[in-house]
Design a protein around this motif. Structure first.
Motif, PDB file in Angstrom:
ATOM      1  N   ASP A 188       2.166   1.744  -3.452  1.00  0.00           N
ATOM      2  CA  ASP A 188       1.137   2.257  -4.369  1.00  0.00           C
ATOM      3  C   ASP A 188       0.850   3.727  -4.106  1.00  0.00           C
ATOM      4  OD1 ASP A 188       0.971  -0.196  -5.529  1.00  0.00           O
ATOM      5  OD2 ASP A 188      -0.785  -0.848  -4.377  1.00  0.00           O
ATOM      6  N   VAL A 222       0.832  -1.205   0.000  1.00  0.00           N
ATOM      7  CA  VAL A 222       0.000   0.000   0.000  1.00  0.00           C
ATOM      8  C   VAL A 222       0.865   1.252   0.000  1.00  0.00           C
ATOM      9  CG1 VAL A 222      -1.651   1.310   1.371  1.00  0.00           C
ATOM     10  CG2 VAL A 222      -1.963  -1.143   1.061  1.00  0.00           C
ATOM     11  N   LEU A 260      -8.170   2.938  -3.968  1.00  0.00           N
ATOM     12  CA  LEU A 260      -7.257   2.169  -3.122  1.00  0.00           C
ATOM     13  C   LEU A 260      -7.662   2.269  -1.658  1.00  0.00           C
ATOM     14  CD1 LEU A 260      -4.729   0.455  -2.842  1.00  0.00           C
ATOM     15  CD2 LEU A 260      -3.359   2.537  -2.800  1.00  0.00           C
ATOM     16  N   LEU A 282      -8.870  -0.739   0.887  1.00  0.00           N
ATOM     17  CA  LEU A 282      -8.326  -0.978   2.229  1.00  0.00           C
ATOM     18  C   LEU A 282      -9.442  -1.032   3.267  1.00  0.00           C
ATOM     19  CD1 LEU A 282      -5.145   1.309   2.218  1.00  0.00           C
ATOM     20  CD2 LEU A 282      -5.248  -1.189   2.099  1.00  0.00           C
TER      21      LEU A 282
END
Length: 206
Positions: free
Chosen positions: A110, A107, A152, A156
């Motif tokens: 990204d 993460v 994103l 999550l």
């Protein structure tokens, strides 16, 4: 007083004397063959009863020892099972921590890529004499990157709530084109950027 009359009945097993039965009578007397045979039978049966009693006692003792051994074995198995469960739980926790670490690293990577796109686009927008077409292209890149960051973040949150992700079809070429245009603006005309790919490339992802 007269001496008692004694009769001895030996018990022989495997050519060895194992026991003797002694019968005493307080008066002198003679013993008939039937009486002597009866005494011998009593001696042999007494020996058999004693052997049977001894065997039963040994069997009971063996059963007690076997029961104690089983109880001890069950206790050891239970203790070992508890230890294995603790080790398995510790292993699962370690695997969870490793998975969380990998997820966190992915993460962070990204988000770093998304922030790089936004930062590069804002830096390019600060350049003087920027054409309106390029300005719109960079603003669009920032907007698209923000949308990707929002997706994103939603993934999550869905992962944290264990919600099912909603897959969608998107065109990979559009994303590659935006990156190529940005790289071209950064490198200038001295480096030629060539994009090779299919005319339409669609992927299914979450």
């Amino acid at each position: 007083e007269p001496l008692p009359t004694l009769v001895y009945a030996p018990v022989i097993e495997r050519e060895a004397l194992v026991a003797v039965l002694c019968i005493a009578h307080r008066l002198p007397r003679s013993w008939s063959a039937e009486e002597l045979q009866f005494i011998q039978e009593v001696a042999e049966r007494t020996r058999s009863a004693a052997e049977r009693s001894s065997g039963e006692a040994a069997l009971r003792s063996s059963e007690v020892r076997l029961r104690e051994a089983n109880e001890s074995l069950e206790a050891k198995v239970e203790a070992r099972t508890g230890e294995l469960m603790k080790v398995e739980e510790a292993l699962r926790q370690a695997q969870k921590m490793e998975a969380v670490g990998q997820l966190t690293g992915g993460v962070a990577h990204d988000f770093n890529n998304l922030l790089t796109v936004i930062k590069s686009s804002t830096d390019l927008l600060k350049r003087p004499n920027l054409t309106e077409e390029k300005r719109e292209r960079f603003v669009s890149a920032i907007s698209d990157t923000v949308d990707r960051a929002a997706k994103l973040t939603g993934q999550l949150l869905a992962f944290a709530r264990r919600q099912a992700l909603m897959p969608e079809v998107f065109d990979v070429n559009l994303g590659i084109k935006a990156i190529v245009d940005m790289v071209r603006a950064l490198t200038g005309s001295r480096i030629e950027i060539i994009k090779i790919g299919r005319a339409s490339c669609r992927e299914r992802g979450s």
